[in-house]
Design a protein around this motif. Structure first.
Motif, PDB file in Angstrom:
ATOM      1  N   LEU A 109       0.901  -1.281   0.017  1.00  0.00           N
ATOM      2  CA  LEU A 109       0.082  -0.036   0.128  1.00  0.00           C
ATOM      3  C   LEU A 109       0.987   1.431  -0.006  1.00  0.00           C
ATOM      4  O   LEU A 109       1.097   1.812   0.833  1.00  0.00           O
ATOM      5  CB  LEU A 109      -0.910  -0.160   1.288  1.00  0.00           C
ATOM      6  N   PRO A 110       1.615   1.409  -1.148  1.00  0.00           N
ATOM      7  CA  PRO A 110       2.780   2.738  -1.108  1.00  0.00           C
ATOM      8  C   PRO A 110       2.002   4.034  -0.922  1.00  0.00           C
ATOM      9  O   PRO A 110       2.773   5.075  -0.477  1.00  0.00           O
ATOM     10  CB  PRO A 110       3.539   2.502  -2.313  1.00  0.00           C
ATOM     11  N   THR A 111       0.602   4.229  -0.812  1.00  0.00           N
ATOM     12  CA  THR A 111       0.106   5.459  -0.975  1.00  0.00           C
ATOM     13  C   THR A 111      -0.870   5.445   0.064  1.00  0.00           C
ATOM     14  O   THR A 111      -1.876   6.514   0.110  1.00  0.00           O
ATOM     15  CB  THR A 111      -0.573   5.950  -2.368  1.00  0.00           C
ATOM     16  N   ASN A 112      -1.154   4.519   0.811  1.00  0.00           N
ATOM     17  CA  ASN A 112      -1.771   4.361   2.181  1.00  0.00           C
ATOM     18  C   ASN A 112      -1.566   5.473   3.168  1.00  0.00           C
ATOM     19  O   ASN A 112      -0.347   5.207   3.723  1.00  0.00           O
ATOM     20  CB  ASN A 112      -2.215   3.214   2.454  1.00  0.00           C
ATOM     21  N   GLU A 113      -2.377   6.474   3.859  1.00  0.00           N
ATOM     22  CA  GLU A 113      -2.030   7.333   4.740  1.00  0.00           C
ATOM     23  C   GLU A 113      -1.693   6.691   5.970  1.00  0.00           C
ATOM     24  O   GLU A 113      -0.583   7.205   6.657  1.00  0.00           O
ATOM     25  CB  GLU A 113      -2.890   8.570   4.750  1.00  0.00           C
ATOM     26  N   PRO A 114      -2.512   6.040   6.461  1.00  0.00           N
ATOM     27  CA  PRO A 114      -2.096   5.245   7.753  1.00  0.00           C
ATOM     28  C   PRO A 114      -1.007   4.652   7.903  1.00  0.00           C
ATOM     29  O   PRO A 114      -0.391   4.696   8.891  1.00  0.00           O
ATOM     30  CB  PRO A 114      -3.648   4.388   8.062  1.00  0.00           C
ATOM     31  N   VAL A 115      -0.531   3.973   6.895  1.00  0.00           N
ATOM     32  CA  VAL A 115       0.679   3.090   6.829  1.00  0.00           C
ATOM     33  C   VAL A 115       1.733   3.984   6.823  1.00  0.00           C
ATOM     34  O   VAL A 115       2.796   3.910   7.562  1.00  0.00           O
ATOM     35  CB  VAL A 115       0.522   2.303   5.629  1.00  0.00           C
ATOM     36  N   LEU A 116       1.657   5.107   5.907  1.00  0.00           N
ATOM     37  CA  LEU A 116       2.801   6.034   6.047  1.00  0.00           C
ATOM     38  C   LEU A 116       2.816   6.697   7.277  1.00  0.00           C
ATOM     39  O   LEU A 116       4.104   6.892   7.733  1.00  0.00           O
ATOM     40  CB  LEU A 116       2.465   7.268   4.965  1.00  0.00           C
ATOM     41  N   VAL A 117       1.693   7.099   7.978  1.00  0.00           N
ATOM     42  CA  VAL A 117       2.275   7.821   9.263  1.00  0.00           C
ATOM     43  C   VAL A 117       2.593   6.978  10.316  1.00  0.00           C
ATOM     44  O   VAL A 117       3.218   7.351  11.180  1.00  0.00           O
ATOM     45  CB  VAL A 117       0.499   8.318   9.592  1.00  0.00           C
ATOM     46  N   GLY A 118       1.936   5.636  10.281  1.00  0.00           N
ATOM     47  CA  GLY A 118       2.435   4.661  11.271  1.00  0.00           C
ATOM     48  C   GLY A 118       3.969   4.419  11.058  1.00  0.00           C
ATOM     49  O   GLY A 118       4.587   4.566  12.196  1.00  0.00           O
ATOM     50  N   ARG A 119       4.245   4.252   9.912  1.00  0.00           N
ATOM     51  CA  ARG A 119       5.764   3.837   9.703  1.00  0.00           C
ATOM     52  C   ARG A 119       6.753   5.237  10.079  1.00  0.00           C
ATOM     53  O   ARG A 119       7.891   5.043  10.541  1.00  0.00           O
ATOM     54  CB  ARG A 119       6.166   3.405   8.216  1.00  0.00           C
ATOM     55  N   ALA A 120       6.067   6.346   9.758  1.00  0.00           N
ATOM     56  CA  ALA A 120       6.715   7.579  10.040  1.00  0.00           C
ATOM     57  C   ALA A 120       6.970   7.720  11.458  1.00  0.00           C
ATOM     58  O   ALA A 120       8.078   8.108  12.012  1.00  0.00           O
ATOM     59  CB  ALA A 120       6.261   8.765   9.629  1.00  0.00           C
ATOM     60  N   PHE A 121       5.823   7.263  12.456  1.00  0.00           N
ATOM     61  CA  PHE A 121       5.829   7.570  13.991  1.00  0.00           C
ATOM     62  C   PHE A 121       6.981   6.471  14.252  1.00  0.00           C
ATOM     63  O   PHE A 121       7.970   6.933  15.206  1.00  0.00           O
ATOM     64  CB  PHE A 121       4.518   7.266  14.504  1.00  0.00           C
ATOM     65  N   VAL A 122       7.026   5.312  13.708  1.00  0.00           N
ATOM     66  CA  VAL A 122       8.006   4.363  14.327  1.00  0.00           C
ATOM     67  C   VAL A 122       9.592   4.650  14.055  1.00  0.00           C
ATOM     68  O   VAL A 122      10.452   4.443  14.803  1.00  0.00           O
ATOM     69  CB  VAL A 122       7.847   2.875  13.713  1.00  0.00           C
ATOM     70  N   ASN A 123       9.647   5.134  12.887  1.00  0.00           N
ATOM     71  CA  ASN A 123      10.963   5.613  12.585  1.00  0.00           C
ATOM     72  C   ASN A 123      11.504   6.908  13.446  1.00  0.00           C
ATOM     73  O   ASN A 123      12.665   7.024  13.729  1.00  0.00           O
ATOM     74  CB  ASN A 123      10.945   6.172  10.878  1.00  0.00           C
ATOM     75  N   LEU A 124      10.512   7.594  13.748  1.00  0.00           N
ATOM     76  CA  LEU A 124      10.986   8.709  14.592  1.00  0.00           C
ATOM     77  C   LEU A 124      11.373   8.498  15.651  1.00  0.00           C
ATOM     78  O   LEU A 124      12.288   8.621  16.443  1.00  0.00           O
ATOM     79  CB  LEU A 124       9.543   9.806  14.746  1.00  0.00           C
ATOM     80  N   GLU A 125      10.648   7.389  16.402  1.00  0.00           N
ATOM     81  CA  GLU A 125      11.121   6.771  17.776  1.00  0.00           C
ATOM     82  C   GLU A 125      12.219   5.899  17.779  1.00  0.00           C
ATOM     83  O   GLU A 125      12.926   5.690  18.687  1.00  0.00           O
ATOM     84  CB  GLU A 125       9.777   6.017  18.316  1.00  0.00           C
ATOM     85  N   LEU A 126      12.646   5.343  16.615  1.00  0.00           N
ATOM     86  CA  LEU A 126      13.954   4.462  16.495  1.00  0.00           C
ATOM     87  C   LEU A 126      15.197   5.721  15.879  1.00  0.00           C
ATOM     88  O   LEU A 126      16.094   5.370  15.719  1.00  0.00           O
ATOM     89  CB  LEU A 126      13.719   3.475  15.225  1.00  0.00           C
ATOM     90  N   SER A 127      14.844   6.976  15.949  1.00  0.00           N
ATOM     91  CA  SER A 127      15.624   8.019  15.797  1.00  0.00           C
ATOM     92  C   SER A 127      16.168   8.022  14.419  1.00  0.00           C
ATOM     93  O   SER A 127      17.419   8.234  14.159  1.00  0.00           O
ATOM     94  CB  SER A 127      17.008   7.960  16.910  1.00  0.00           C
ATOM     95  N   ARG A 128      15.297   7.977  13.594  1.00  0.00           N
ATOM     96  CA  ARG A 128      15.409   8.060  11.985  1.00  0.00           C
ATOM     97  C   ARG A 128      14.466   8.984  11.537  1.00  0.00           C
ATOM     98  O   ARG A 128      13.677   8.775  10.781  1.00  0.00           O
ATOM     99  CB  ARG A 128      15.319   6.437  11.516  1.00  0.00           C
ATOM    100  N   PRO A 129      14.798  10.248  11.974  1.00  0.00           N
ATOM    101  CA  PRO A 129      13.697  11.301  11.666  1.00  0.00           C
ATOM    102  C   PRO A 129      13.741  11.538   9.964  1.00  0.00           C
ATOM    103  O   PRO A 129      12.657  11.955   9.622  1.00  0.00           O
ATOM    104  CB  PRO A 129      14.210  12.511  12.352  1.00  0.00           C
ATOM    105  N   ASP A 130      14.740  11.499   9.231  1.00  0.00           N
ATOM    106  CA  ASP A 130      14.809  11.680   8.048  1.00  0.00           C
ATOM    107  C   ASP A 130      14.013  10.698   7.176  1.00  0.00           C
ATOM    108  O   ASP A 130      13.233  11.131   6.371  1.00  0.00           O
ATOM    109  CB  ASP A 130      16.270  11.511   7.493  1.00  0.00           C
ATOM    110  N   ALA A 131      14.121   9.587   7.608  1.00  0.00           N
ATOM    111  CA  ALA A 131      13.249   8.457   6.821  1.00  0.00           C
ATOM    112  C   ALA A 131      11.494   8.823   7.400  1.00  0.00           C
ATOM    113  O   ALA A 131      10.640   8.668   6.412  1.00  0.00           O
ATOM    114  CB  ALA A 131      13.327   7.078   7.480  1.00  0.00           C
ATOM    115  N   SER A 132      11.250   9.500   8.545  1.00  0.00           N
ATOM    116  CA  SER A 132      10.169   9.648   9.124  1.00  0.00           C
ATOM    117  C   SER A 132       9.493  10.846   8.113  1.00  0.00           C
ATOM    118  O   SER A 132       8.763  10.742   7.954  1.00  0.00           O
ATOM    119  CB  SER A 132      10.268  10.202  10.504  1.00  0.00           C
ATOM    120  N   LEU A 133      10.417  11.818   8.000  1.00  0.00           N
ATOM    121  CA  LEU A 133      10.057  12.810   7.208  1.00  0.00           C
ATOM    122  C   LEU A 133       9.693  12.528   5.983  1.00  0.00           C
ATOM    123  O   LEU A 133       8.543  13.154   5.188  1.00  0.00           O
ATOM    124  CB  LEU A 133      11.272  13.986   7.338  1.00  0.00           C
ATOM    125  N   LYS A 134      10.157  11.534   5.191  1.00  0.00           N
ATOM    126  CA  LYS A 134      10.122  11.216   3.943  1.00  0.00           C
ATOM    127  C   LYS A 134       8.676  10.791   3.859  1.00  0.00           C
ATOM    128  O   LYS A 134       7.934  10.946   2.747  1.00  0.00           O
ATOM    129  CB  LYS A 134      11.157  10.252   3.519  1.00  0.00           C
TER     130      LYS A 134
END
Length: 848
Positions: A65-90
């Protein structure tokens, strides 16, 4: 904060957010049931803080689901907590591109920007979100926090006030608002916020610490002591708390108690610099002067740094009676010079005045030094106290002019310098004063003068003398022996050794102007630096640690010049260009709070301010391009006004850097244009073949290579060196199409040497070429098919016709890479002279 963000995320993904695309859509590889199960499991993993597992599930979902908003936001949050803010921002920016009207997406992106320290962007997103959700507690807090991080506490306060109106027990907001109140002088408000925080959590160590600092600041020492003792109960092994108790004893004049407390700390941690400094002061206050001197000696031995440009970039301390008035955060070297100087004075002898002058140069005012002493009306009276005591043969600032060991004198037009030997003899009964002058340990000449005593007071007679000796600018070390004699006695009063005469230069800038590991310059006996060091003289050989560029430069210049060289380094790591000419308080180029104000004071005190021949400037990584030229204008104008002998300025063009700000390419372009703007400025590129670059700084090999390149320029301009071919950085003259097909561009450079296009090279395991990686058209990476050079022209050829209007040489920072690849800082290939001096980079040059 994690729990609050998680609750918000679950809200976004369920009730508060109704995405246009359901989870069950876009399922090329997964069934609806698999998608739902993965999504539920990922959410469970998030709640359990199993973030790596959650990320794995979200990655699987994102493939389906490359354009699914809940998935994108969920992964952004996880990356943020894993100290990967650049991936989160993308991910979150992709979600916003799909649904720009969803305010919650801006809240999440604001959190990412906050983690990335992009505070302006964070504020913009939070303020946008708050237009739709003005009562949102976390958004108000985070917006206030962003303003605090930006340094604007005035704008932060309304958001923190709103946060605490919505939730009076919000711990982080109470702590942050208390911090602001304390730093803006609203002490009672600060106490109230921190006390409320301690009601919520009586064991909040940081809140206890802040409250203790407030009580220390307001001199409520009994209350401070109670809080500190509570902190010790929570952290019994924390020596800082015991240090604070010792500070309170020192501040309340319980000197013996303070000495005992500090001695216990030093038994456990002998290298504790703060405890050592406080105990030295406590010994001095307790009239244990020998112990104070001993502690000062150990303090300086363990901290042998050159502190001429002390760590005072933000402000000079307004010191009062005691260092203890500023708690354990006081920069200690200045105080230690006062303590050692006054202790030495009490013990007798004549070595203490230099300590007092070093403290004064570090910013302690005379009245504050007097506050350490008792019985002196003025600083002048104190500095000359020995003149009215038994030690009447010592050298006095007001009564003597005499060189220090290792002192440097700038040569005048006749290639010589006059060394003044002036003073006063207060012991009666001598017939004459004399000085023996040695050159390279061989007696060269003896000067003498008869003494004529006059009455200074009812009990003291003195005889002034004045001798002047000329020394030549050459590779020679001079020694002066001063003595007095009569028919019965011949007494040497003092000896000064290793005096030299030559040329003076200055290096300034930020970290690359001062860094480097241990490096001992050849011929160092003829090289001099002036610093507030911890020895007995201000003059030293070049520092053996740091300052590798300056040391390598001096080493080469002394070979070209055949005269001693003095170089003072006014650089300071991490500084912006404006730090060198303006403080935050006022835009005054002569402001003593600036680095240049400190540098100018050092040059005045050293006696070489009016003789500085050239300035080497290596700075830029801490700035952005906007306004840099105008700031350099201000700096250059100040230099020209302050240093009347200044003939040349050598600016180093920075190279792509991982530690720099944005718009590096435009800043480099501005630096490359300096020679066309100023007749007295030459810019040297810090590129090929400068080795050992780590993406930000250099190893010693890099600083040595750069120092040698700069030295050849100084040799040409000041010492008539005939070695001039290819030593300057080639500068772009014009860019033009070579044919009507518009598939080849000719870059014509100003240089006296043929150019070389760097060969392909392996960087980070990948082959890089000048054709594929070195050029941009209209600010976009452009892959050429070939790059060649003929004399001073470089030809860049493309496979097809191009419609570009501008060309740039090397990217801003990184090699052009795919979106998911990490940044690899550009490290070549380069355009250079046959001598190996890199061409100046440029950005957005018009193609004719």
């Amino acid at each position: 904060m994690l729990q609050r963000l998680l609750i918000l995320l679950l809200l976004i993904l369920s009730v508060g957010w109704k995405p246009g695309i359901a989870l069950s859509q876009q399922t090329p590889k997964l069934s609806n049931q698999q998608i739902n199960d993965l999504y539920k499991r990922a959410s469970t993993f998030m709640q359990q803080r199993k973030l790596a597992e959650a990320l794995q599930d979200f990655n699987t979902l994102a493939q389906a689901l490359p354009t699914n908003e809940p998935v994108l936001v969920g992964r952004a949050f996880v990356n943020l907590e894993l100290s990967r803010p650049d991936a989160s921002l993308k991910d979150i920016e992709k979600a916003i591109s799909l649904n720009k009207k969803n305010p919650y997406l801006y809240f999440v992106r604001g959190a990412i920007y906050l983690r990335l320290k992009r505070y302006d962007a964070s504020i913009a997103d939070y303020e946008y979100f708050l237009q739709y959700n003005p009562q949102h507690i976390d958004a108000n807090y985070n917006c206030g926090l962003s303003y605090v991080q930006k340094g604007n506490t005035t704008k932060a306060l309304p958001y923190l006030d709103k946060t605490l109106t919505l939730n009076p027990d919000y711990p982080s907001a109470l702590e942050l608002r208390g911090f602001i109140h304390f730093n803006t002088g609203r002490i009672e408000d600060a106490k109230r916020d921190i006390s409320r925080l301690l009601q919520i959590d009586s064991n909040n160590y940081r809140a206890l610490h802040n409250l203790a600092q407030i009580y220390l600041n307001t001199e409520e020492f009994d209350k401070a002591k109670t809080i500190i003792q509570r902190k010790i109960q929570l952290r019994p092994n924390e020596l800082l708390e015991r240090l604070l108790l010792a500070f309170i004893s020192l501040r309340t004049k319980a000197y013996s108690e303070s000495i005992v407390q500090l001695s216990e700390i030093l038994e456990k941690e002998p290298t504790n610099i703060k405890a050592r400094g406080f105990r030295a002061e406590a010994y001095f206050r307790n009239a244990q002067y020998a112990d104070a001197v001993k502690d000062c000696r150990i303090f300086f031995e363990e901290n042998p740094i050159d502190i001429s440009m002390a760590n005072r970039i933000n402000s000079l301390l307004d010191l009062s009676v005691s260092s203890a008035a500023f708690g354990v955060s006081v920069q200690p070297h200045a105080i230690m010079f006062v303590v050692r100087g006054l202790s030495r004075m009490a013990l007798g002898g004549n070595a203490w005045q230099n300590d007092i002058h070093k403290a004064m140069l570090l910013g302690i005012e005379g009245q504050n030094i007097l506050a350490f002493t008792r019985g002196f009306i003025s600083l002048n009276e104190m500095l000359n106290a020995d003149f009215r005591s038994k030690n009447t043969l010592c050298l006095h600032p007001d009564y003597w002019k005499f060189p220090h060991n290792l002192q440097f004198y700038p040569r005048q037009a006749n290639d010589s310098a006059q060394v003044p030997l002036q003073g006063t003899i207060a012991h009666a009964g001598y017939d004459s004063v004399y000085v023996r002058v040695f050159k390279n340990a061989v007696l060269m000449r003896r000067f003498a003068e008869a003494l004529r005593y006059g009455t200074l007071s009812d009990t003291i007679r003195r005889a002034p003398f004045s001798l002047n000796v000329s020394i030549h600018a050459e590779k020679a070390l001079y020694r002066f022996e001063l003595g007095v004699k009569n028919t019965q006695r011949d007494t040497i009063l003092t000896v000064r050794d290793s005096i030299v005469c030559g040329d003076a230069f200055v290096v300034s800038g930020q970290s690359n102007a001062v860094f480097g590991s241990e490096y001992v310059a050849q011929g160092s006996e003829y090289l001099r630096s002036f610093s507030i060091n911890t020895g007995e003289t201000f003059w030293t050989a070049p520092p053996a640690t740091r300052h590798a560029l300056a040391s390598a430069l001096m080493e080469q210049v002394v070979q070209y010049s055949s005269v001693p060289i003095a170089l003072i380094n006014g650089g300071f790591n991490g500084t912006k260009i404006e730090n060198h000419y303006s403080s935050s308080a006022k835009n005054d180029i002569n402001d003593p709070l600036t680095l240049n104000g400190q540098l100018r004071t050092m040059l005045e005190y050293s006696g070489i301010k009016s003789a500085i021949k050239a300035m080497i400037w290596y700075q830029g990584e801490a700035n952005v391009a906007a306004g840099y030229t105008e700031k350099f204008d201000s700096l250059r104008t100040m230099w020209k006004a302050n240093y009347p002998a200044l003939q040349k300025i050598y600016a180093v063009q920075i190279r792509p850097s991982s530690c720099g700000q944005s718009t590096q390419h435009l800043l480099r372009d501005a630096q490359g244009r300096f020679p066309t703007r100023y007749a007295d400025v030459e810019t040297l590129a810090a590129s090929a073949p400068i080795p050992a670059h780590d993406g930000c700084h250099y190893g010693n090999a890099g600083y040595i290579a750069l120092g040698k390149q700069l030295a050849t320029l100084l040799a040409r301009d000041f010492y008539r060196s005939s070695d001039t071919l290819g030593i300057s950085s080639p500068r772009l003259l014009k860019a033009a199409w070579t044919n009507a097909s518009r598939n080849e561009i000719a870059l014509t450079f100003v240089t006296n040497d043929a150019l070389i296009c760097g060969a392909d090279t392996s960087i980070s395991g990948k082959i890089r070429s000048l054709a594929q990686d070195g050029f941009l058209l209209d600010e976009k990476p452009a892959k050429a098919v070939s790059v060649r050079s003929e004399k001073n022209v470089v030809f860049v050829k493309f496979a097809d016709a191009q419609q570009a209007k501008t060309i740039s040489y090397i990217p801003e920072q990184c090699y052009a890479a795919s979106g998911d690849a990490p940044c690899t800082v550009y490290e070549g290939p380069w355009i250079a002279t046959q001598r190996g001096v890199g061409a100046l980079t440029f950005a957005g040059a018009t193609i004719q």
